[in-house]
Design a protein around this motif. Structure first.
Motif, PDB file in Angstrom:
ATOM      1  N   LYS A  92     -42.993  17.072  24.889  1.00 38.87           N
ATOM      2  CA  LYS A  92     -44.164  17.148  24.020  1.00 38.87           C
ATOM      3  C   LYS A  92     -44.820  18.530  24.127  1.00 38.87           C
ATOM      4  O   LYS A  92     -45.212  19.135  23.135  1.00 38.87           O
ATOM      5  N   LEU A  93     -44.919  18.989  25.355  1.00 37.82           N
ATOM      6  CA  LEU A  93     -45.511  20.300  25.614  1.00 37.82           C
ATOM      7  C   LEU A  93     -44.665  21.406  24.988  1.00 37.82           C
ATOM      8  O   LEU A  93     -45.181  22.361  24.407  1.00 37.82           O
ATOM      9  N   LEU A  94     -43.359  21.263  25.112  1.00 37.77           N
ATOM     10  CA  LEU A  94     -42.446  22.260  24.563  1.00 37.77           C
ATOM     11  C   LEU A  94     -42.571  22.329  23.038  1.00 37.77           C
ATOM     12  O   LEU A  94     -42.502  23.400  22.451  1.00 37.77           O
ATOM     13  N   VAL A  95     -42.756  21.170  22.415  1.00 41.11           N
ATOM     14  CA  VAL A  95     -42.935  21.134  20.960  1.00 41.11           C
ATOM     15  C   VAL A  95     -44.192  21.910  20.582  1.00 41.11           C
ATOM     16  O   VAL A  95     -44.172  22.762  19.694  1.00 41.11           O
ATOM     17  N   GLU A  96     -45.282  21.624  21.303  1.00 41.10           N
ATOM     18  CA  GLU A  96     -46.542  22.312  21.006  1.00 41.10           C
ATOM     19  C   GLU A  96     -46.415  23.818  21.198  1.00 41.10           C
ATOM     20  O   GLU A  96     -46.883  24.599  20.376  1.00 41.10           O
ATOM     21  N   GLU A  97     -45.771  24.205  22.296  1.00 41.04           N
ATOM     22  CA  GLU A  97     -45.593  25.633  22.579  1.00 41.04           C
ATOM     23  C   GLU A  97     -44.812  26.325  21.473  1.00 41.04           C
ATOM     24  O   GLU A  97     -45.155  27.413  21.032  1.00 41.04           O
ATOM     25  N   ARG A  98     -43.746  25.658  21.048  1.00 40.41           N
ATOM     26  CA  ARG A  98     -42.890  26.245  20.021  1.00 40.41           C
ATOM     27  C   ARG A  98     -43.633  26.347  18.686  1.00 40.41           C
ATOM     28  O   ARG A  98     -43.498  27.336  17.969  1.00 40.41           O
ATOM     29  N   ILE A  99     -44.421  25.322  18.366  1.00 43.15           N
ATOM     30  CA  ILE A  99     -45.195  25.361  17.120  1.00 43.15           C
ATOM     31  C   ILE A  99     -46.178  26.535  17.166  1.00 43.15           C
ATOM     32  O   ILE A  99     -46.285  27.301  16.200  1.00 43.15           O
ATOM     33  N   ASN A 100     -46.847  26.724  18.278  1.00 44.97           N
ATOM     34  CA  ASN A 100     -47.780  27.855  18.408  1.00 44.97           C
ATOM     35  C   ASN A 100     -47.062  29.197  18.266  1.00 44.97           C
ATOM     36  O   ASN A 100     -47.561  30.117  17.621  1.00 44.97           O
ATOM     37  N   GLU A 101     -45.886  29.264  18.881  1.00 46.01           N
ATOM     38  CA  GLU A 101     -45.090  30.490  18.807  1.00 46.01           C
ATOM     39  C   GLU A 101     -44.726  30.789  17.352  1.00 46.01           C
ATOM     40  O   GLU A 101     -44.837  31.921  16.882  1.00 46.01           O
ATOM     41  N   LEU A 102     -44.286  29.732  16.648  1.00 43.74           N
ATOM     42  CA  LEU A 102     -43.873  29.904  15.243  1.00 43.74           C
ATOM     43  C   LEU A 102     -45.071  30.278  14.368  1.00 43.74           C
ATOM     44  O   LEU A 102     -44.934  31.085  13.441  1.00 43.74           O
ATOM     45  N   LEU A 103     -46.236  29.712  14.674  1.00 43.48           N
ATOM     46  CA  LEU A 103     -47.439  30.045  13.895  1.00 43.48           C
ATOM     47  C   LEU A 103     -47.804  31.525  14.081  1.00 43.48           C
ATOM     48  O   LEU A 103     -48.173  32.195  13.123  1.00 43.48           O
ATOM     49  N   ASP A 104     -47.660  32.011  15.307  1.00 46.62           N
ATOM     50  CA  ASP A 104     -47.898  33.438  15.557  1.00 46.62           C
ATOM     51  C   ASP A 104     -46.927  34.290  14.758  1.00 46.62           C
ATOM     52  O   ASP A 104     -47.293  35.298  14.160  1.00 46.62           O
ATOM     53  N   MET A 105     -45.648  33.866  14.758  1.00 44.43           N
ATOM     54  CA  MET A 105     -44.624  34.601  14.019  1.00 44.43           C
ATOM     55  C   MET A 105     -44.915  34.573  12.522  1.00 44.43           C
ATOM     56  O   MET A 105     -44.678  35.548  11.808  1.00 44.43           O
ATOM     57  N   LEU A 106     -45.439  33.438  12.082  1.00 43.37           N
ATOM     58  CA  LEU A 106     -45.756  33.282  10.657  1.00 43.37           C
ATOM     59  C   LEU A 106     -46.828  34.296  10.240  1.00 43.37           C
ATOM     60  O   LEU A 106     -46.719  34.936   9.187  1.00 43.37           O
ATOM     61  N   LEU A 107     -47.831  34.445  11.081  1.00 35.17           N
ATOM     62  CA  LEU A 107     -48.896  35.412  10.795  1.00 35.17           C
ATOM     63  C   LEU A 107     -48.329  36.834  10.735  1.00 35.17           C
ATOM     64  O   LEU A 107     -48.678  37.615   9.846  1.00 35.17           O
ATOM     65  N   LEU A 108     -47.448  37.105  11.668  1.00 34.67           N
ATOM     66  CA  LEU A 108     -46.828  38.423  11.709  1.00 34.67           C
ATOM     67  C   LEU A 108     -45.987  38.662  10.453  1.00 34.67           C
ATOM     68  O   LEU A 108     -46.090  39.709   9.807  1.00 34.67           O
ATOM     69  N   ALA A 109     -45.166  37.669  10.105  1.00 30.78           N
ATOM     70  CA  ALA A 109     -44.312  37.788   8.910  1.00 30.78           C
ATOM     71  C   ALA A 109     -45.168  38.014   7.663  1.00 30.78           C
ATOM     72  O   ALA A 109     -44.831  38.823   6.801  1.00 30.78           O
ATOM     73  N   ARG A 110     -46.295  37.320   7.581  1.00 30.73           N
ATOM     74  CA  ARG A 110     -47.188  37.469   6.434  1.00 30.73           C
ATOM     75  C   ARG A 110     -47.784  38.863   6.382  1.00 30.73           C
ATOM     76  O   ARG A 110     -47.853  39.475   5.319  1.00 30.73           O
ATOM     77  N   SER A 111     -48.208  39.344   7.552  1.00 33.94           N
ATOM     78  CA  SER A 111     -48.847  40.662   7.563  1.00 33.94           C
ATOM     79  C   SER A 111     -47.829  41.753   7.231  1.00 33.94           C
ATOM     80  O   SER A 111     -48.183  42.806   6.732  1.00 33.94           O
ATOM     81  N   LEU A 112     -46.556  41.478   7.500  1.00 25.22           N
ATOM     82  CA  LEU A 112     -45.505  42.444   7.163  1.00 25.22           C
ATOM     83  C   LEU A 112     -44.979  42.218   5.748  1.00 25.22           C
ATOM     84  O   LEU A 112     -44.112  42.943   5.280  1.00 25.22           O
ATOM     85  N   GLU A 113     -45.484  41.185   5.099  1.00 26.85           N
ATOM     86  CA  GLU A 113     -45.031  40.778   3.770  1.00 26.85           C
ATOM     87  C   GLU A 113     -43.517  40.599   3.725  1.00 26.85           C
ATOM     88  O   GLU A 113     -42.849  40.993   2.788  1.00 26.85           O
ATOM     89  N   ASP A 114     -43.009  40.005   4.782  1.00 23.33           N
ATOM     90  CA  ASP A 114     -41.575  39.730   4.882  1.00 23.33           C
ATOM     91  C   ASP A 114     -41.334  38.279   4.430  1.00 23.33           C
ATOM     92  O   ASP A 114     -41.374  37.344   5.220  1.00 23.33           O
ATOM     93  N   THR A 115     -41.099  38.119   3.147  1.00 28.25           N
ATOM     94  CA  THR A 115     -41.009  36.773   2.577  1.00 28.25           C
ATOM     95  C   THR A 115     -39.845  35.938   3.114  1.00 28.25           C
ATOM     96  O   THR A 115     -40.041  34.765   3.457  1.00 28.25           O
ATOM     97  N   PRO A 116     -38.626  36.481   3.189  1.00 29.63           N
ATOM     98  CA  PRO A 116     -37.525  35.648   3.714  1.00 29.63           C
ATOM     99  C   PRO A 116     -37.806  35.149   5.128  1.00 29.63           C
ATOM    100  O   PRO A 116     -37.495  34.005   5.463  1.00 29.63           O
ATOM    101  N   TRP A 117     -38.382  36.021   5.926  1.00 32.88           N
ATOM    102  CA  TRP A 117     -38.707  35.628   7.305  1.00 32.88           C
ATOM    103  C   TRP A 117     -39.766  34.528   7.293  1.00 32.88           C
ATOM    104  O   TRP A 117     -39.669  33.536   8.012  1.00 32.88           O
ATOM    105  N   GLU A 118     -40.775  34.727   6.460  1.00 31.89           N
ATOM    106  CA  GLU A 118     -41.845  33.746   6.348  1.00 31.89           C
ATOM    107  C   GLU A 118     -41.280  32.372   5.942  1.00 31.89           C
ATOM    108  O   GLU A 118     -41.664  31.339   6.489  1.00 31.89           O
ATOM    109  N   GLU A 119     -40.342  32.392   5.013  1.00 33.34           N
ATOM    110  CA  GLU A 119     -39.744  31.125   4.555  1.00 33.34           C
ATOM    111  C   GLU A 119     -38.934  30.460   5.663  1.00 33.34           C
ATOM    112  O   GLU A 119     -38.953  29.243   5.826  1.00 33.34           O
TER     113      GLU A 119
END
Ligand SMILES: [Zn+2]
Length: 141
Positions: A92-119
């Motif tokens: 359960k903890l690992l799921v939460e950690e991974r979701i947080n990690e992916l959310l951080d990556m999502l913000l980064l992908a958005r700020s870089l306007e990297d659409t394929p990565w964001e998808e």
């Protein structure tokens, strides 16, 4: 929590390597293994993506080694889970950690306007948020 084999013995989750057409090694595939006989089966929640991968590889694949966990969030999670000794609370903890990690990556992908990565990140997130993973993994028919 436990799955029972046709022979009556317990089955355990393990991470294994699958060889396809004697050429491709697919590493990090979560399977149920019987502790009594040699029977094993790929975990139901990754089976579909494994079949897709095999289809992509085709009948005459080039010799290669693939990491299944890089393509499949659930496989990745279970590998981490097995590494940590297979404690369901950890999962359960690992799921939460991974979701947080992916959310951080999502913000980064958005700020870089990297659409394929964001998808790609969006797809990964939807796998993790679509199911109550810890419960689903251990429920079996
Ligand atoms: Zn068995």
């Amino acid at each position: 929590m436990n799955k029972i084999c046709m022979c009556g013995k317990k089955m355990a989750i393990r991470i294994n390597r699958i060889i396809y057409r004697h050429k491709v090694e697919i590493e990090g595939v979560p399977i149920w293994v019987c502790l009594g006989c040699d029977r094993y089966e790929v975990l139901p929640y990754v089976k579909e993506q494994l079949l897709e991968l095999v289809e992509e590889l085709g009948e005459r694949p080039a010799r290669q080694i693939l990491g299944f966990g890089e393509r499949n969030e659930i496989a990745r999670l279970i590998a981490a889970y097995c590494e940590k000794g297979g404690n369901p609370r950890q999962l359960k903890l690992l799921v939460e950690e991974r979701i947080n990690e992916l959310l951080d990556m999502l913000l980064l992908a958005r700020s870089l306007e990297d659409t394929p990565w964001e998808e790609d990140i969006g797809r990964r997130l939807s796998v993790l948020t679509a199911y109550p993973i810890p419960e689903l993994l251990f429920m079996h028919g």
